[in-house]
Write an enzyme that holds these catalytic residues in place. Structure first.
Site, short mmCIF file in Angstrom:
data_model
loop_
_atom_site.label_atom_id
_atom_site.label_comp_id
_atom_site.label_asym_id
_atom_site.label_seq_id
_atom_site.Cartn_x
_atom_site.Cartn_y
_atom_site.Cartn_z
CE LYS A 268 8.45 -28.63 24.43
NZ LYS A 268 8.65 -29.30 25.55
NE ARG A 269 4.11 -28.41 20.06
CZ ARG A 269 3.08 -28.27 20.78
NH1 ARG A 269 1.57 -27.94 20.21
NH2 ARG A 269 3.05 -28.26 22.20
#
Ligand code: GLU
Length: 508
Positions: A260-261
């Site tokens: 996600k990051r």
């Protein structure tokens, strides 16, 4: 005879669907269609702690957008339902009992503290043949005692009894034979009395069997579970499906998984649709994850890009329709190595599909952007002409304004770099004279105007580049944009000459 192909996509509704999950489902879909088989949609929601409201709907909407259709499952119906694991408790209970009755599973009563103490006492403690005798379970205490404890309401789990020293072979269609020894496996928990629910492993294989799944195509992160699953199939006396573990999706750089990051870090979405992040307790929105749909990626581009992340058709063809992919897809051409996520390549695909897409999408986007910038879109026909002229310059619809703004608003400033290069001492004179010449022409149409202007420049002994780039800067605000007479055509005589004269006056 071989059974008809049945595959499944079985997400856990723990949040928005990661793009890696989308690829897994796509490969299942291609495989099913190619073999004239079926694709099932199952929700694996036995872990109530991790359940996130809205995730199931999100996943369904994502595949609708992407054009991936299911044949059976949650929201689609079918003969093997219910397809939500939380609605199948009784089924799992029955199969846990089958293993218990056959002596292939046992009750265990060890509480948290006891397990922790065992871990402290034995380095690398594993609940298995070498340790289970010292723990509190129906093997060490005896079945009668175990039943007594259960009757008295003591919480328990059911563990799978793993025989040590056996070779376990997982036949993987991508990786070949993966062999491990059962000694390294622990007696996995299959069921917990506390919530009366099975764990992932039991529910997963019971369902795959009952739903007649022939091929389990899933992410590499599930490979370590597969030997256990093979042993479970064996314990039930069922034929195991064929496995295929897909390569990991890696971050653009390095060897880490795409997370996600990474999306935030590299500035692209890792989810198909936008997702609202909510506080677990209050449900209050605390932020969003961006989605491909909302960012202006076309579903065809996302699909085409994902199909080639870990698979290739064996030649260098990269643009493929879904039907072509269905024909060409081949699990044995999937790579074992992780595939790096390359956003530039996705943009390249999006550029390609934007050129082919319904122009109305782009016209609508441009119109909205024009209005949002306080400018006048003039007319639908005008917007459409601009789109036709400019769409080859964009990878995403949101870039339209940046590329086309001068068609809707006169420049308010002039780019320094272009000025330095093209607004030399003679520029005001060139542009003024050019304006006078052009004004005197009756026919403003670029096709007739262009040769006349060229002839005029030659007659004057001026350099075409010097005159026309100076003129371009007055219309656009800098030395960029499409063919200059395409610009004058669209702006019209009055507006073109007005911009040029304003610039001469302002820039001197
Ligand atoms: N529920 C698992 C997941 O979330 C399914 C894994 C599998 O396909 O067996 O991916």
């Amino acid at each position: 005879m071989s059974h008809p192909v049945v595959v499944r996509f079985a997400p856990s509704p723990t949040g928005p669907l990661h793009i890696g999950g989308v690829r897994t489902c796509l490969y299942n879909y291609l495989f099913a269609r190619q073999h004239g088989g079926k694709l099932l949609f199952r929700i694996e929601d036995t872990d109530s702690q991790r359940f996130v409201p809205g995730a199931e709907e999100y996943i369904l909407e994502s595949f609708k957008w992407l054009g991936i259709q299911f044949d059976e499952g949650v929201s689609f119906g079918g003969d093997h339902g219910p397809y939500r694991q939380s609605e199948r408790r009784d089924i799992y209970k029955k199969y846990v009992q089958v293993l218990l009755d056959a002596g292939k599973a046992y009750y265990a009563f060890d509480n948290k503290a006891e397990l922790e103490a065992a871990r402290q006492a034995t380095p690398n403690f594993q609940y298995d043949a070498s340790t289970r005798g010292q723990m509190r379970n129906s093997l060490s205490l005896g079945l009668d005692k175990a039943k007594e404890l259960i009757a008295a309401g003591e919480p328990y789990v059911v563990r799978f009894l793993i025989e040590p020293g056996e070779d376990v072979i997982v036949n993987d269609l991508i990786r070949g034979e993966v062999k491990i020894n059962s000694t390294i496996l622990d007696d996995k928990v299959l069921y917990k009395s506390a919530d009366e629910l099975p764990t992932y492993h039991l529910a997963n294989i019971v369902d795959d069997h009952l739903m007649e799944v022939t091929h389990v195509i899933r992410g590499e992160e599930w490979l370590p579970s597969s030997p256990l699953h093979v042993l479970l199939y064996r314990a039930f006396g069922w034929e195991a499906p064929q496995f295929a573990h897909l390569p990991l999706l890696l971050a653009p750089e390095g060897n880490g998984k795409l997370s996600k990051r990474d999306g935030d870090k590299y500035g692209f979405p890792v989810f198909p649709l936008e997702w609202t992040i909510r506080d677990k307790e209050t449900g209050e929105a605390t932020g969003t994850y961006s989605g491909y749909r909302e960012e202006g990626y076309l579903p065809e581009a996302v699909i085409n890009f994902l199909a080639l992340l870990g698979w290739n058709p064996g030649n260098d063809q990269d643009i493929m329709t879904m039907d072509e992919m269905i024909k060409l897809f081949d699990l044995s051409h999937c790579s074992k190595n992780g595939a790096h996520f390359d956003i530039k390549r996705l943009l390249w695909f999006n550029h390609h599909y934007l050129q082919e897409c319904d122009e109305k999408i782009l016209c609508e986007a441009l119109k909205q952007q024009v209005v949002a910038h306080g400018a006048d879109p003039k007319s639908d026909a005008y917007v459409e002409t601009v789109v036709k002229l400019m769409k080859e310059r964009i990878n995403l619809p949101k870039e339209l304004w940046e590329q086309c703004n001068f068609f809707f608003a006169a420049p308010t400033e002039y780019a320094e770099k272009s000025m330095k290069k093209w607004w030399k001492a003679e520029a005001p004179q060139y542009v003024s004279e050019l304006c006078d010449f052009m004004e005197a022409q009756d026919d403003w149409n670029g096709e007739t105007l262009e040769p006349k202007v060229m002839e005029w420049i030659a007659g004057k002994g001026y350099k075409t580049g010097a005159v026309m780039n100076a003129f371009r800067c007055t219309l656009v605000g800098e030395a960029r944009g499409p063919q200059i007479f395409a610009i004058t055509d669209l702006l019209g005589k009055e507006e073109s000459l007005r911009r040029a004269r304003v610039a001469v006056e302002r820039l001197g």
